[in-house]
Design a protein around this motif. Sequence first.
Motif, short mmCIF file in Angstrom:
data_model
loop_
_atom_site.label_atom_id
_atom_site.label_comp_id
_atom_site.label_asym_id
_atom_site.label_seq_id
_atom_site.Cartn_x
_atom_site.Cartn_y
_atom_site.Cartn_z
N ASN A 107 -29.16 84.68 -75.44
CA ASN A 107 -28.48 83.73 -76.32
C ASN A 107 -28.41 82.33 -75.74
O ASN A 107 -28.42 81.33 -76.45
CB ASN A 107 -27.09 84.24 -76.66
N LYS A 108 -28.36 82.26 -74.45
CA LYS A 108 -28.31 80.95 -73.81
C LYS A 108 -29.64 80.22 -74.02
O LYS A 108 -29.68 79.04 -74.36
CB LYS A 108 -28.03 81.13 -72.32
N THR A 162 -29.78 79.05 -77.48
CA THR A 162 -29.00 77.83 -77.68
C THR A 162 -29.76 76.61 -77.17
O THR A 162 -29.75 75.54 -77.78
CB THR A 162 -27.65 77.95 -76.96
N PHE A 206 -24.24 82.68 -84.41
CA PHE A 206 -24.00 83.75 -83.43
C PHE A 206 -24.38 83.30 -82.01
O PHE A 206 -23.57 83.37 -81.08
CB PHE A 206 -24.81 84.99 -83.83
N ALA A 207 -25.61 82.80 -81.86
CA ALA A 207 -26.09 82.44 -80.53
C ALA A 207 -25.27 81.29 -79.96
O ALA A 207 -24.88 81.30 -78.78
CB ALA A 207 -27.56 82.06 -80.60
N ASP A 235 -22.22 80.38 -80.68
CA ASP A 235 -20.88 80.84 -80.32
C ASP A 235 -20.88 81.55 -78.97
O ASP A 235 -20.02 81.32 -78.13
CB ASP A 235 -20.34 81.81 -81.38
N LYS A 236 -21.88 82.41 -78.83
CA LYS A 236 -21.98 83.17 -77.56
C LYS A 236 -22.04 82.19 -76.40
O LYS A 236 -21.42 82.39 -75.35
CB LYS A 236 -23.24 84.05 -77.57
N ASP A 237 -22.81 81.14 -76.60
CA ASP A 237 -22.96 80.16 -75.52
C ASP A 237 -21.68 79.36 -75.34
O ASP A 237 -21.20 79.17 -74.21
CB ASP A 237 -24.13 79.22 -75.85
N SER A 256 -19.09 81.08 -73.39
CA SER A 256 -19.51 81.71 -72.13
C SER A 256 -19.03 80.87 -70.96
O SER A 256 -18.61 79.73 -71.11
CB SER A 256 -21.03 81.85 -72.11
N PRO A 289 -22.96 91.75 -81.99
CA PRO A 289 -24.20 91.52 -81.23
C PRO A 289 -25.35 92.47 -81.63
O PRO A 289 -26.49 92.04 -81.75
CB PRO A 289 -23.78 91.75 -79.78
#
Lengths: 167, 679, 586
Positions: free
Chosen positions: B126-127, B130, B172-173, B175-177, B180, B556
């Motif tokens: 995901n990083k 991003t 989604f991606a 947000d994950k980043d 984190s 996820p």
Amino acid sequence: MCGCKEKKSDLSLISDILDEYAKVPGSLITILQKAQEVYGYLPVDVIYHIAEATGNSPAKVLGVATFYTQFRLQPVGKYLIMLCQGTACHVNGSERILAAISENLGIKNGETTEDGMFTLSSVACLGCCSLSPVMMINGETYGTLTPDKALTILKELREKAEKEAQA
Amino acid sequence: MNQITITIDGKKCTGPAGATILNIAKLNGIEIPSLCANGLVKNYGACGVCVVESESSPKLLRSCSTEAADGTVYHTDTERVKKARRVAFELIMSDHEGDCLPPCMLKCPANSNCQAYIKQIALGNNKEATKIIKETNPLPASIGRVCPHPCEKDCRRQHVDESLSIAFLKYFAADKDLFSEDRYKPEAASDTGKRIGIIGGGPAGLTAAYFLRLQGHEVTIFDMMPHMGGMLRYGIPEYRLPKEGILQKEIDTIEELGVKMVNNYKIGRDISFDDFRKKFDAVVIAIGAWTSSSIGCKGEDLPGVYGGIDFLRRVIEGSAPAIGKNVAIVGGGNTAMDACRTAVRLGAENVYVIYRRTEAEMPAEKVEIEEAREEGVQFKFLTNPAEIIAGADGKVKQMKLQVMELGEPDESGRRKPVPVEGKFEILELDSVISAIGQHVDPAGMNGVELNKRGIIAADEASFRTNLENVFAVGDATNRGASIAVEAIGEGQKAAKVIDSFLRGKEVPYRMPFVSKRDPKDIDFSQWESYPRAKMPTRAAAVRKGDFLEVNKGFDPDDAVKEAFRCLECGCHDYKNCELIRFAQQEPVLQPERFAGEKHPYFTEQKLVCIERNQGKCISCNLCVRICDEDVGKGVLGLVGRGFTTVIKPEFNNKKVLEFCKSCKKCAENCPTGALKVLD
Amino acid sequence: MKRIVVGEGSCGIAAGAAKVFSALEPLVSGDQNIRLSITGCIGMCYLEPIVDLYEDDTLVQRLVLVGENDAPAIAQAVKSGDFSGVEHLFIKEEDKEFLSKQTRIALRNCGIVDPTDIHDYERRGGYEGLKKVLTSMTPEEVIEVIKTSGLAGRGGAGFPTWFKWNAARSAQSKSGSKYLICNADEGDPGAFMDRAVIESDPHNLIEGMMIGAYAIGATEAVVYVRAEYPLAIKRLESAIQEARANGMLGKNICGSDFSCDMRIKAGAGAFVCGEETALIASLEGERGMPRLKPPFPAQAGYNSEPSNINNVETFANVPWILANGGEKFAAMGTENSKGTKVFAVTGKVRKGGLVEVPMGVTLRDVIFGIAGGIRDGKQCKAVQLGGPSGGCIPYELFDTIIDYKALTATGAIMGSGGLVVMDESTCMVGIAKFFLDFTTKESCGKCVPCRIGTKRLYEILTRIVEGNGKEGDVELLEELCKAVKDSSLCGLGQTAPNPILTTIRYFRNEYDAHIREKKCPAHECAALLHYHIDEEKCKGCTLCARKCPAKAIDGIAKKPHVIRQDSCIKCGQCYAACRFGAVTVE
């Protein structure tokens, strides 16, 4: 064009040819020409055999065989109609002859009739321009064609072949 | 070895005797386009794009295969050479069938590389996803939530089942980043000393600031509001985009990069535009379109009639007007949806949406309409305000609605609503919200030229206004208000142009030439159907009572599954493709003028480790030649003659394939994406 | 000795000459005083089959358009010396002019010598030139004579022959081998001079090649002949054997120190192999794809050794030049173009055949003076010169002289000698399309400008003749033509646009009519034709309805017929069949 499905050709028929030419550099076209005289066309297994005998990759042999119009990878009919597409023939209406034969036999250029009687192939100039339009069938030249005349010739050839078959 | 000297385009070039013109050019830092030449094999001279002119020959020379002659003067940029090269490229492209870039990316106004980041999501990176997203968009968590995603309209997956949920995957991606430990934080290039002032901290201004700062410029954003974010902050309700939780975090990232941000500062009030301009090397106007359009019927100015975006802004600012129990929202776009759902959340009991056409013609997102309906909004289709009627207190009391029907299609292709004569309805109301459009208020931008509609006129390629060093982007320009990602696209493209301008050689924006396929010609039958992931939402009964976010975000596992639905339409080789790299250097190519028969598009896996794509093959024959001359195997060959020539791994015969060493040299040297190494 | 000589070139045989010969054979075989033999092609193709009656070496009578049924009368006439029974076969005075107006050097023996008999060739001075060269001249002296003669490549490009010979002579061979190659891959549609020379006078070619071989120091000579010419291959094969047996080929030719053998390589059907480097690739057994120049064949050609390639007609001039001197050859022709040129005149002319004339005469002299002008009373429109590499010269420019420079100035080229005459019924856009169809099929596929460029040119022309042309198509053609000419790898691509460019230059109105009015002025492009039956003229004879292959003609007997336009396939059969001129076309 998968090699495995083809029927097996009698490779011994070209052993003399290969003996004579296989090791002579630059003879690939000659070998293919002679092989075609033997089989009437170039079956896939023959192409492989020639490749092996001459030390070429099959891809190269196929490349040469598909570059030149003389070579055929499919069998041809009893009569190979070579319809001249030269300039003089064009100017004198060869397209109409092609259309008439095509319609009459129900095949397009390059195809063979279902009964295996005729293969229609338009070819480069046969050099008989003064007789245009011209076609050559199994070595015999027919000139100053009209659609009617061309169809009559085909009809006669078919009748001849049928008589032969009966006899 | 003997050295020779030649002149190429006026530059003295030296190289070894016997070298080709192309190689000597390369040695001297001059690039001549060339596709079929390669050091592994003999000179060939097929592609024709490397032609040059020599002052000592009447013919064009193929630089890849012509030995340079000592003392000769060569040219790579004469009209004759340029014409020949251009036609050669156009001819090649006319028989090159493929999608350089995926249709989603081409459709996205910010040209977001969806295929690339979706692939990373599928792989769980995901990083990395991003990072790819932020190459075009610094606000992905926000945009992923609110974007009407034009990308999904062109998604080819819809020909199998349904489009991919591209925007939500981005959300989604990102947000994950965002949440984190080690957020993706790009670094700005070293300082250039150039100063840029940006007016307006909305999506366009923030994006321009982000990309200009990345290039090392000193960037300051000035905004009249107390917070940055523009319409994202003040025009989108909290339940769709959490302001502090998401938007501000993304803005903070931009600030951390070194962008200076000044709020409550209005040009024309706090400083004159002329004085402001003097302080910067470049100025970017990104003031948006903040004025609501009025309804245009009798009673439109009555107390209790509010502009749509004014209403949304006031709610967000915490000064929501008293709208009462019965509210009508006029309009069918996303602002109307935002307004009606906000009204519900403010406690209105009867919320109507007045729209003069039918649901099918509504420009609002389907999901918005659906969710509004779930929350109790009543749609009054085929009605149009005829008059807003005041009560005894002088405030809104009723609305007289003209009943409409659909007539002939108008220029937009939609059927035009026409009044049904004499047919009216009356609605009892406490307030009316007009959500039928927004306007630009250019007050303060003294001297900036406006177009006929009163919107700032900016050049579409250079983003320049009529004033020196003043650029303009976003809703404030040309066609007026649009969606946020459009503003982001402009901010990003303008940043490139402004950067090039600040570095002394302005390069206007041009959509690079790419090869495209028509989806009609594509066979989708090979794909199995797999349903699109649904966004989990909070229940309507609960969510309508608060302003908390409606969407809960992808699980996820679902995100990965969704990402795997991608058909990967774009070419694997786009970044390394020599063909497209050179083609893009040409003046705009028009291969369509030579449109005609093409080689069929199909892929085959007849070689041990290589997938071959016939549609993309440009018959440079490098693969054949390398396999033959360099590798010494000759597994690949040419079949046929002339235009119909194709490259074949011979017959797919096992015996032949034993030859193939899996050396992959053919694929590695393919100048385009016709050969792909299989993983 | 009475001699009956039957003209048996390919055309003659196709017209029935072999049948005439077979019919004559039993009738005269018992007669010791009569010798029946064959000769090659005299070049009066329109009069084939031709039978010449000789008294020793004197031509007594030439019989034309002979049928096999005429054999008894001919045998009788020869035996009796009374020719009245075959008077109807006598060649007309007017037709004698076809030959008498020509100047024959390359064709000097064609239709006269027996191609299957080396001694017949020698009787006519054959191999004298070779003997002279081998016994009294150095190779440099031979090249000097060729230089004096001004002989230039007859294959089309017109490059000075001496220069090529000299380059090959000077080039160093790595292995000691040098090659002399004859390009007999006569691929231009409409050209058959080379075929005629090989079929009719093969020893002339062998002699010319051996003189060339001596001049450059060749160790082997190869003739690359089209596979479509089986008779030429057969006759040359036997001539080579004869020449070898008579010491004209092989070791120590004519008893000299010079040795060189010769062989035939049959082509396999690829026009591009007429291009030198492609021909070499083909000789080496490869796909006939042109190679980059330099290196030129003179430096590194066949088997990477110095090689010289000349066309059949070029070699056919060489023995005469050596026998008669370079000055005599150079005395004919113009400043830029020396000697004679052979043309294969075909198309809509009255008298089609082989014509050899000195350089400098006009196209009109050839087409009207010798070939008798246009047949069927139609209007002459243009002549196509140089095949797919050449162009169309309009009737208005028929006073152009035959000269490399003058012809190039028209946009056409001298070419190998195909000369196809067109009348008002030939569509010039159609002709351009015909040639592009040819070049597209014959393009080897190596380089982009030719492989894709010719294809696109063909596609644009196709849409024009089919009535789908767009405004701007002519300009698009011109732009693409220029690019293809400018950046194609070999001669095929570099010249492929010529038929388009010349027809645009001289017949732009025909392009415009197709594009703007959707009409074909020559009434040739089927898609643009509309056939109608004139009610007034139609007698209701039903012939057209019966002829119509699409059953698109309705009507009952004795009432005017009607063509249903939606079913009409525009074949023109009704038009041709109608005896009342009731079918009109527009």
